[in-house]
Design a protein around this motif. Sequence first.
Motif, PDB file in Angstrom:
ATOM      1  N   ALA A  10       3.042  19.134   1.991  1.00  0.00           N
ATOM      2  CA  ALA A  10       3.498  17.656   2.823  1.00  0.00           C
ATOM      3  C   ALA A  10       2.580  16.837   2.466  1.00  0.00           C
ATOM      4  CB  ALA A  10       3.746  18.082   4.430  1.00  0.00           C
ATOM      5  N   ALA A  11       1.508  16.906   2.732  1.00  0.00           N
ATOM      6  CA  ALA A  11       0.071  16.369   2.849  1.00  0.00           C
ATOM      7  C   ALA A  11       0.192  15.748   1.526  1.00  0.00           C
ATOM      8  CB  ALA A  11      -1.259  16.715   3.525  1.00  0.00           C
ATOM      9  N   ALA A  12      -0.001  16.656   0.090  1.00  0.00           N
ATOM     10  CA  ALA A  12      -0.049  16.101  -0.790  1.00  0.00           C
ATOM     11  C   ALA A  12       1.100  15.092  -1.329  1.00  0.00           C
ATOM     12  CB  ALA A  12      -0.183  17.736  -1.810  1.00  0.00           C
ATOM     13  N   ALA A  13       2.629  15.422  -0.448  1.00  0.00           N
ATOM     14  CA  ALA A  13       3.510  15.081  -1.404  1.00  0.00           C
ATOM     15  C   ALA A  13       3.534  13.862  -0.347  1.00  0.00           C
ATOM     16  CB  ALA A  13       4.992  16.047  -0.840  1.00  0.00           C
ATOM     17  N   LEU A  14       3.342  13.534   0.710  1.00  0.00           N
ATOM     18  CA  LEU A  14       2.678  12.332   1.525  1.00  0.00           C
ATOM     19  C   LEU A  14       0.727  11.364   0.395  1.00  0.00           C
ATOM     20  CD1 LEU A  14       3.341  10.826   3.914  1.00  0.00           C
ATOM     21  CD2 LEU A  14       1.591  11.934   5.751  1.00  0.00           C
ATOM     22  N   ARG A  15       0.392  11.983   0.537  1.00  0.00           N
ATOM     23  CA  ARG A  15      -0.434  11.431  -0.415  1.00  0.00           C
ATOM     24  C   ARG A  15      -0.115  10.738  -1.275  1.00  0.00           C
ATOM     25  NH1 ARG A  15      -5.082   8.734  -0.107  1.00  0.00           N
ATOM     26  NH2 ARG A  15      -6.086   8.602  -2.099  1.00  0.00           N
ATOM     27  N   MET A  16       0.100  11.434  -2.595  1.00  0.00           N
ATOM     28  CA  MET A  16       1.420  11.011  -3.861  1.00  0.00           C
ATOM     29  C   MET A  16       2.370  10.018  -3.291  1.00  0.00           C
ATOM     30  SD  MET A  16       0.457  13.072  -6.241  1.00  0.00           S
ATOM     31  CE  MET A  16       1.346  12.915  -7.180  1.00  0.00           C
ATOM     32  N   LYS A  17       2.756   9.959  -2.489  1.00  0.00           N
ATOM     33  CA  LYS A  17       3.474   8.773  -1.660  1.00  0.00           C
ATOM     34  C   LYS A  17       2.953   7.650  -2.020  1.00  0.00           C
ATOM     35  CE  LYS A  17       8.070  11.420  -0.607  1.00  0.00           C
ATOM     36  NZ  LYS A  17       8.568  11.650   0.883  1.00  0.00           N
ATOM     37  N   GLN A  18       1.654   7.978  -1.033  1.00  0.00           N
ATOM     38  CA  GLN A  18       0.462   7.224  -0.994  1.00  0.00           C
ATOM     39  C   GLN A  18       0.391   6.113  -2.001  1.00  0.00           C
ATOM     40  OE1 GLN A  18       0.282   5.175   2.177  1.00  0.00           O
ATOM     41  NE2 GLN A  18      -0.908   4.333   0.938  1.00  0.00           N
ATOM     42  N   ILE A  19      -0.224   7.241  -2.544  1.00  0.00           N
ATOM     43  CA  ILE A  19      -1.058   6.686  -4.183  1.00  0.00           C
ATOM     44  C   ILE A  19       0.282   6.058  -4.824  1.00  0.00           C
ATOM     45  CG2 ILE A  19      -1.337   7.311  -6.362  1.00  0.00           C
ATOM     46  CD1 ILE A  19      -3.007  10.155  -5.297  1.00  0.00           C
ATOM     47  N   ALA A  20       2.216   6.238  -4.836  1.00  0.00           N
ATOM     48  CA  ALA A  20       2.942   5.334  -5.711  1.00  0.00           C
ATOM     49  C   ALA A  20       3.364   4.509  -5.099  1.00  0.00           C
ATOM     50  CB  ALA A  20       3.561   6.085  -5.466  1.00  0.00           C
ATOM     51  N   LEU A  21       2.988   4.235  -3.935  1.00  0.00           N
ATOM     52  CA  LEU A  21       3.237   3.405  -3.135  1.00  0.00           C
ATOM     53  C   LEU A  21       1.963   2.153  -3.357  1.00  0.00           C
ATOM     54  CD1 LEU A  21       4.328   4.070   0.623  1.00  0.00           C
ATOM     55  CD2 LEU A  21       5.832   2.591  -0.745  1.00  0.00           C
ATOM     56  N   ASP A  22       0.692   2.687  -3.137  1.00  0.00           N
ATOM     57  CA  ASP A  22      -0.328   1.698  -3.809  1.00  0.00           C
ATOM     58  C   ASP A  22      -0.858   1.269  -5.051  1.00  0.00           C
ATOM     59  OD1 ASP A  22      -1.556   2.225  -1.298  1.00  0.00           O
ATOM     60  OD2 ASP A  22      -3.124   4.140  -1.958  1.00  0.00           O
ATOM     61  N   ASN A  23       0.142   1.617  -5.673  1.00  0.00           N
ATOM     62  CA  ASN A  23       0.478   1.514  -7.663  1.00  0.00           C
ATOM     63  C   ASN A  23       1.070   0.768  -7.445  1.00  0.00           C
ATOM     64  OD1 ASN A  23      -1.890   3.485  -8.470  1.00  0.00           O
ATOM     65  ND2 ASN A  23      -0.525   5.234  -8.689  1.00  0.00           N
ATOM     66  N   GLN A  24       2.399   0.885  -6.555  1.00  0.00           N
ATOM     67  CA  GLN A  24       3.790  -0.700  -6.725  1.00  0.00           C
ATOM     68  C   GLN A  24       3.029  -1.299  -6.110  1.00  0.00           C
ATOM     69  OE1 GLN A  24       6.832   1.516  -4.929  1.00  0.00           O
ATOM     70  NE2 GLN A  24       7.678   2.746  -6.081  1.00  0.00           N
ATOM     71  N   ASP A  25       1.821  -1.809  -4.840  1.00  0.00           N
ATOM     72  CA  ASP A  25       1.752  -2.460  -4.447  1.00  0.00           C
ATOM     73  C   ASP A  25       0.713  -3.388  -5.295  1.00  0.00           C
ATOM     74  OD1 ASP A  25       1.158  -4.659  -1.757  1.00  0.00           O
ATOM     75  OD2 ASP A  25      -0.915  -3.456  -1.592  1.00  0.00           O
ATOM     76  N   ARG A  26      -0.272  -2.666  -6.002  1.00  0.00           N
ATOM     77  CA  ARG A  26      -0.675  -3.322  -6.849  1.00  0.00           C
ATOM     78  C   ARG A  26      -0.655  -4.307  -8.248  1.00  0.00           C
ATOM     79  NH1 ARG A  26      -4.756   1.375  -6.133  1.00  0.00           N
ATOM     80  NH2 ARG A  26      -3.707   2.371  -7.404  1.00  0.00           N
ATOM     81  N   THR A  27       1.106  -3.392  -8.618  1.00  0.00           N
ATOM     82  CA  THR A  27       1.221  -3.780  -9.788  1.00  0.00           C
ATOM     83  C   THR A  27       2.502  -5.136  -9.022  1.00  0.00           C
ATOM     84  OG1 THR A  27       2.086  -1.790 -10.736  1.00  0.00           O
ATOM     85  CG2 THR A  27       3.756  -3.284 -11.318  1.00  0.00           C
ATOM     86  N   ILE A  28       2.741  -5.083  -7.492  1.00  0.00           N
ATOM     87  CA  ILE A  28       3.324  -6.251  -7.057  1.00  0.00           C
ATOM     88  C   ILE A  28       2.172  -7.520  -6.859  1.00  0.00           C
ATOM     89  CG2 ILE A  28       4.095  -7.412  -5.332  1.00  0.00           C
ATOM     90  CD1 ILE A  28       6.210  -4.516  -4.608  1.00  0.00           C
TER      91      ILE A  28
END
Length: 173
Positions: A10-28
């Motif tokens: 769950a933490a890894a999945a959460l961490r992966m989602k966080q990384i994806a959100l961070d990447n999306q935020d940087r992309t935005i």
Amino acid sequence: MAPSIPRTRAAAALRMKQIALDNQDRTIRRLRAQLATERRGLAATKKELEKTQVALEASHKVIAGLTEIGLSMSKKIEKMKVKKHQVRENHVECHQKFQARIYEVEDSMQAQNLLIEALVDEKDSLLQTIHGLQEANNAPAPFDGDWEEEPEEEPEEEEIEDIPLGEGEIDDE
């Protein structure tokens, strides 16, 4: 151990989602920065386009003015050509009239010369006849053929005498 695995997953999945959100935020943020840059470029291009449009309209006005001037000049040139042609025709006509008049005068002069020669011949013939008649009658010759013209007398002009008068005086004499 079983309970920690789901946490880790769950933490890894959460961490992966966080990384994806961070990447999306940087992309935005990067896309927003690109969008702002594009908007500034678009605004500059729009201003340049407006300036170009104004210059193009001015050029069209200048071209229209020059075209009007060109047409006006063409009309004037055409009128000048017509006038030049008329002047040339008038000149040729006048030249022909003068030439005809010259020929008439020359013909008249030739006719007058022939008439003068005929009159001189007739005068000589008459003088011979007169001379022959005078010899037959033993009369003296009234003239010898040399004409002396008498000078014309000019009428004398009457002179007007200047009579001096004093200032403001009337001379009744």
